[in-house]
Scaffold this motif. Structure first.
Motif, PDB file in Angstrom:
ATOM      1  N   THR A 143       0.839  -1.203   0.000  1.00 47.85           N
ATOM      2  CA  THR A 143       0.000   0.000   0.000  1.00 47.85           C
ATOM      3  C   THR A 143       0.874   1.254   0.000  1.00 47.85           C
ATOM      4  O   THR A 143       2.095   1.189   0.146  1.00 47.85           O
ATOM      5  N   ASN A 144       0.218   2.408  -0.161  1.00 45.06           N
ATOM      6  CA  ASN A 144       0.843   3.728   0.026  1.00 45.06           C
ATOM      7  C   ASN A 144       2.055   3.969  -0.871  1.00 45.06           C
ATOM      8  O   ASN A 144       3.122   4.367  -0.405  1.00 45.06           O
ATOM      9  N   GLY A 145       1.891   3.735  -2.170  1.00 44.68           N
ATOM     10  CA  GLY A 145       2.952   4.053  -3.112  1.00 44.68           C
ATOM     11  C   GLY A 145       2.652   5.342  -3.856  1.00 44.68           C
ATOM     12  O   GLY A 145       1.696   6.067  -3.545  1.00 44.68           O
ATOM     13  N   ALA A 146       3.455   5.647  -4.854  1.00 49.70           N
ATOM     14  CA  ALA A 146       3.241   6.854  -5.652  1.00 49.70           C
ATOM     15  C   ALA A 146       4.052   6.776  -6.929  1.00 49.70           C
ATOM     16  O   ALA A 146       5.102   6.132  -6.992  1.00 49.70           O
ATOM     17  N   ILE A 147       3.536   7.416  -7.983  1.00 48.34           N
ATOM     18  CA  ILE A 147       4.276   7.615  -9.225  1.00 48.34           C
ATOM     19  C   ILE A 147       4.215   9.095  -9.573  1.00 48.34           C
ATOM     20  O   ILE A 147       3.344   9.821  -9.095  1.00 48.34           O
ATOM     21  N   GLU A 148       5.132   9.535 -10.402  1.00 45.59           N
ATOM     22  CA  GLU A 148       5.170  10.938 -10.803  1.00 45.59           C
ATOM     23  C   GLU A 148       4.606  11.101 -12.211  1.00 45.59           C
ATOM     24  O   GLU A 148       4.828  10.266 -13.086  1.00 45.59           O
ATOM     25  N   THR A 149       3.852  12.179 -12.403  1.00 49.35           N
ATOM     26  CA  THR A 149       3.399  12.573 -13.742  1.00 49.35           C
ATOM     27  C   THR A 149       3.695  14.054 -13.920  1.00 49.35           C
ATOM     28  O   THR A 149       3.988  14.759 -12.950  1.00 49.35           O
ATOM     29  N   SER A 150       3.587  14.539 -15.144  1.00 52.01           N
ATOM     30  CA  SER A 150       3.869  15.951 -15.413  1.00 52.01           C
ATOM     31  C   SER A 150       2.851  16.870 -14.759  1.00 52.01           C
ATOM     32  O   SER A 150       3.091  18.065 -14.601  1.00 52.01           O
ATOM     33  N   GLU A 151       1.682  16.313 -14.362  1.00 48.45           N
ATOM     34  CA  GLU A 151       0.658  17.105 -13.698  1.00 48.45           C
ATOM     35  C   GLU A 151       0.622  16.872 -12.198  1.00 48.45           C
ATOM     36  O   GLU A 151      -0.338  17.242 -11.530  1.00 48.45           O
ATOM     37  N   GLY A 152       1.684  16.253 -11.674  1.00 47.04           N
ATOM     38  CA  GLY A 152       1.751  16.016 -10.238  1.00 47.04           C
ATOM     39  C   GLY A 152       1.742  14.540  -9.903  1.00 47.04           C
ATOM     40  O   GLY A 152       1.484  13.687 -10.760  1.00 47.04           O
ATOM     41  N   PRO A 153       2.036  14.208  -8.643  1.00 48.52           N
ATOM     42  CA  PRO A 153       2.088  12.807  -8.236  1.00 48.52           C
ATOM     43  C   PRO A 153       0.713  12.164  -8.223  1.00 48.52           C
ATOM     44  O   PRO A 153      -0.301  12.826  -8.006  1.00 48.52           O
ATOM     45  N   VAL A 154       0.706  10.865  -8.461  1.00 46.69           N
ATOM     46  CA  VAL A 154      -0.511  10.060  -8.365  1.00 46.69           C
ATOM     47  C   VAL A 154      -0.231   8.949  -7.364  1.00 46.69           C
ATOM     48  O   VAL A 154       0.721   8.173  -7.527  1.00 46.69           O
ATOM     49  N   ILE A 196      -6.155  11.799 -10.263  1.00 41.95           N
ATOM     50  CA  ILE A 196      -6.060  12.156 -11.676  1.00 41.95           C
ATOM     51  C   ILE A 196      -7.136  13.177 -12.011  1.00 41.95           C
ATOM     52  O   ILE A 196      -8.315  12.962 -11.724  1.00 41.95           O
ATOM     53  N   SER A 197      -6.731  14.271 -12.632  1.00 38.16           N
ATOM     54  CA  SER A 197      -7.673  15.377 -12.857  1.00 38.16           C
ATOM     55  C   SER A 197      -7.836  15.760 -14.326  1.00 38.16           C
ATOM     56  O   SER A 197      -8.473  16.764 -14.628  1.00 38.16           O
ATOM     57  N   SER A 198      -7.261  14.979 -15.242  1.00 37.95           N
ATOM     58  CA  SER A 198      -7.442  15.261 -16.664  1.00 37.95           C
ATOM     59  C   SER A 198      -7.282  13.965 -17.455  1.00 37.95           C
ATOM     60  O   SER A 198      -6.627  13.022 -16.993  1.00 37.95           O
ATOM     61  N   PRO A 199      -7.862  13.881 -18.651  1.00 38.09           N
ATOM     62  CA  PRO A 199      -7.685  12.690 -19.489  1.00 38.09           C
ATOM     63  C   PRO A 199      -6.218  12.438 -19.816  1.00 38.09           C
ATOM     64  O   PRO A 199      -5.767  11.286 -19.838  1.00 38.09           O
ATOM     65  N   GLU A 200      -5.473  13.517 -20.042  1.00 39.58           N
ATOM     66  CA  GLU A 200      -4.055  13.371 -20.396  1.00 39.58           C
ATOM     67  C   GLU A 200      -3.258  12.782 -19.233  1.00 39.58           C
ATOM     68  O   GLU A 200      -2.359  11.953 -19.438  1.00 39.58           O
ATOM     69  N   GLN A 201      -3.582  13.197 -18.017  1.00 38.74           N
ATOM     70  CA  GLN A 201      -2.879  12.655 -16.858  1.00 38.74           C
ATOM     71  C   GLN A 201      -3.228  11.185 -16.654  1.00 38.74           C
ATOM     72  O   GLN A 201      -2.376  10.398 -16.230  1.00 38.74           O
ATOM     73  N   ALA A 202      -4.454  10.801 -16.943  1.00 36.74           N
ATOM     74  CA  ALA A 202      -4.845   9.395 -16.842  1.00 36.74           C
ATOM     75  C   ALA A 202      -4.001   8.539 -17.777  1.00 36.74           C
ATOM     76  O   ALA A 202      -3.509   7.471 -17.390  1.00 36.74           O
ATOM     77  N   LEU A 203      -3.818   9.007 -19.009  1.00 34.24           N
ATOM     78  CA  LEU A 203      -2.999   8.272 -19.975  1.00 34.24           C
ATOM     79  C   LEU A 203      -1.548   8.218 -19.525  1.00 34.24           C
ATOM     80  O   LEU A 203      -0.911   7.159 -19.573  1.00 34.24           O
ATOM     81  N   GLU A 204      -1.016   9.339 -19.060  1.00 37.49           N
ATOM     82  CA  GLU A 204       0.383   9.384 -18.634  1.00 37.49           C
ATOM     83  C   GLU A 204       0.625   8.456 -17.448  1.00 37.49           C
ATOM     84  O   GLU A 204       1.640   7.749 -17.385  1.00 37.49           O
ATOM     85  N   ALA A 205      -0.298   8.448 -16.484  1.00 34.30           N
ATOM     86  CA  ALA A 205      -0.156   7.578 -15.319  1.00 34.30           C
ATOM     87  C   ALA A 205      -0.171   6.113 -15.726  1.00 34.30           C
ATOM     88  O   ALA A 205       0.620   5.303 -15.233  1.00 34.30           O
TER      89      ALA A 205
END
Length: 624
Positions: A143-154, A196-205
């Protein structure tokens, strides 16, 4: 308004992902059966099951499982010579596979997730036939992991290790046919936080998680081995889970499409509220269609069926309103009817049509008390199915007045989605008593090199250009590339063969699927040792593909593609130079280009250009 015009922040878009990835282990998660896929034609026997939901430890029944059980179906399972008693649910599951657990812990490390102290196996009720036992076994690993995206961590909420479901083959007259070759393959499920707050961030994640998974080198590749579920909601809407996204490239379109669907549903709900809309009681209107020209309705009635109708007061013009491309509110009603066995629905926003006349429509409206501002939906089928389906249509119409219903939907290839079932709840999970818990130990798990890091290393160490380095690193044959390079094969030759030559052969209808990794490696080793000209690598691979029983050495001898020896190269080059002695004396090294082609021709393609070039330069220099 189109999806491109939406202000996702203003709409309050919130999305999360569930990534399901099969692991490429030797055996299945709870038995010793192999994880290789089989063709249905290879099935050796079949058996059938009927499944029903059970209560949780608190005495509750999951709503999604309950709805599934209302459809009476027989499930047929294709079994194979490798199928064991565990897969048939005739024997308790074995202990959790250690290799699968190790890979799951490796993935947890890449996601910066914290492994649990003790992993307990749980049963998740599933009665759609995808598991012979009526449930899927699943265990929380980290549990409690994270990944980075250009729109912030997820955030990564959880990582579970579970068994894959059976493969759905086809619908049958009595139910569904499933294949057991896929059942029990180890699968990791990765759930993100709703960050996730945008379609693009969903794809990037999704792309980031996919890259991390492939970096382990221990996940299966190919269609169906990875699936993405996407959870989407907007501020005034509801959480909707879209299941079965096969391609990463579809994720952003699906998020946009679901936002658009919820926006349209909210606008419909507002309009229905202003009209003081309501849903009436279903009624049997079979007599109105006794002499109908509609083939669907006439067929149902001739088989002893009935036509059921429900008045939708205030719905006129809204049932036919488009929610997504080629999908309307009427399509949503039809999805629910189909879940109860009906072929679909007709509604007055699209009638008269399909053989239904204007007079029949008017009679229908009058029979159920519907006026010009109202709509009517009808279902024609056998009596029980029609009654059940029209009830489902009425229930879905009620939720249209309220707004957006929470539900599970199936992803379509065109970026739209369809209704599957209600959202599952906690009542479908309870402990598995046949499998003991395990204590994950991440201390012995090594963190693998990321694919992004491999790309950089291939450029720096092996001199590959960026495009070819990325092709190799992300390709299925990356482990083979690393192996042959470690054995001394030229990296550029290896990369070009694996990513270009084999692709070109496939396009030329050469059966490259017949080639084993050993045969490819053997061919490259022959080129490394000078026994095969580099330019003939493709020819030899094509020959082996057509005769896969041959080794690389045997095919080389049969095809006569062996390379010329160093002495043969020098002799041929010397003869070319002597034949053009006058030109060499006059032009010196400037004669090289013209003589190179002649020398290569003299050797009949049995020597590499590098060897011929070196010998020719030496001969010209001596004479000049």
């Amino acid at each position: 308004m189109t999806a491109d015009d939406y202000d996702y922040e203003a709409l309050g878009l919130v999305a999360g992902l569930e990534i399901h990835q099969q692991l490429d282990t030797e055996t299945k998660l709870f038995c010793a059966c192999p994880t290789e896929r089989r063709e249905p034609e290879a099935s050796s026997h079949t058996f059938t099951r009927y499944l029903h939901p059970t209560k949780s430890e608190l005495g509750e029944i999951d709503e999604a499982a309950l709805e599934e059980s209302r459809v009476d179906r027989e499930f047929e399972y294709l079994a194979y010579d490798t199928t064991c008693l565990v897969e048939a649910d005739d024997e308790p599951p074995h202990r959790m596979d250690e290799e699968a657990l190790s890979v799951a812990l490796e993935i947890a490390g890449l996601l910066d997730a914290e492994p649990v102290d003790r992993a307990h196996v749980m049963r998740k009720i599933v009665v759609d036939g995808s598991n012979t036992s009526g449930f899927q076994r699943s265990s929380l690993i980290a549990t409690n992991g994270a990944i980075e995206t250009s729109e912030g961590p997820v955030g990564i909420e959880d990582l579970l290790l579970e068994e894959e479901s059976a493969q759905r083959i086809e619908e049958t007259d009595n139910g569904v046919r499933w294949s057991l070759d896929r059942l029990g393959i180890p699968l990791v499920e990765i759930g993100t936080s709703p960050d996730i707050s945008s379609p693009e961030q969903a794809l990037e994640a999704a792309e980031r998680i996919g890259m991390l998974l492939r970096s382990t080198g221990t996940v299966k590749r190919g269609l169906g081995t990875i699936r993405q579920d996407v959870n989407v909601s907007i501020a005034e809407g509801a959480r909707v889970e879209m299941k079965g996204v096969q391609s990463l490239d579809d994720i952003d379109d699906l998020v946009r499409g679901e936002v658009g669907r919820q926006v349209e549903l909210l606008e419909i709900a507002a309009e229905l509220e202003s009209r003081d809309a309501a849903v009436g009681d279903p009624a049997d209107v079979s007599e109105l269609f006794a002499d109908t020209d509609s083939g669907v309705i006439a067929g149902a009635l001739s088989d002893g069926g009935s036509v059921m109708a429900v008045p939708l007061y205030g719905f006129d013009g809204l049932v036919g309103r488009e929610l997504q491309p080629d999908r309307r509110l009427g399509t949503e009603l039809s999805d629910h009817a189909k879940r109860h066995g009906a072929g679909g629905v007709f509604h007055t926003d699209e009638l008269p049509a399909y053989g239904v006349t204007e007079a029949e429509v008017e009679a229908l409206r009058e029979a159920v008390g519907a006026g010009p501002e109202d709509a009517v939906a009808i279902v024609a089928d056998d009596a029980d199915t029609a009654e059940s389906a029209i009830g489902a249509v009425a229930a879905r119409a009620e939720t249209a007045i309220e707004g957006v219903p929470e539900e599970t939907r199936g992803a379509n290839e065109d970026g739209t989605s369809r209704y599957l079932r209600p959202l599952p709840g906690a009542a479908r999970m309870y402990p598995e008593t046949d499998v003991p818990p395990v204590d994950p130990d991440p201390s012995e798990v090594e963190t693998p090199e990321l694919l992004t890091e491999k790309v950089e290393r291939y450029q720096e160490e092996h001199g590959l250009d960026a495009g070819l380095a990325e092709q190799v690193a992300y390709g299925r044959r990356m482990p083979l590339f690393e192996h042959v390079v470690s054995e001394g094969v030229d990296p550029t030759l290896a990369a070009g063969t694996l990513e270009s030559t084999l692709t070109e052969l496939r396009r030329d209808d050469v059966p490259v699927g017949n080639l084993s990794e050993d045969q490819v490696a053997g061919t490259l080793a022959l080129a490394r040792d000078g026994d095969l000209p580099k330019g003939s690598v493709g020819d030899l691979l094509a020959a082996i593909a057509d005769s896969p029983e041959l080794t690389a050495e045997e095919a080389l001898e049969r095809e006569g593609l062996g390379g010329a020896s160093e002495d043969e190269v020098r002799a041929a080059v010397r003869e070319v130079v002597e034949r053009n002695a006058e030109q060499v004396e006059e032009e010196g090294m400037a004669a090289f280009s013209g003589l190179m082609g002649e020398a290569m021709g003299a050797l009949g393609g049995k020597a590499d250009g590098e060897a011929v070039s070196a010998a020719l330069r030496e001969e010209i220099q001596q004479r000049a």
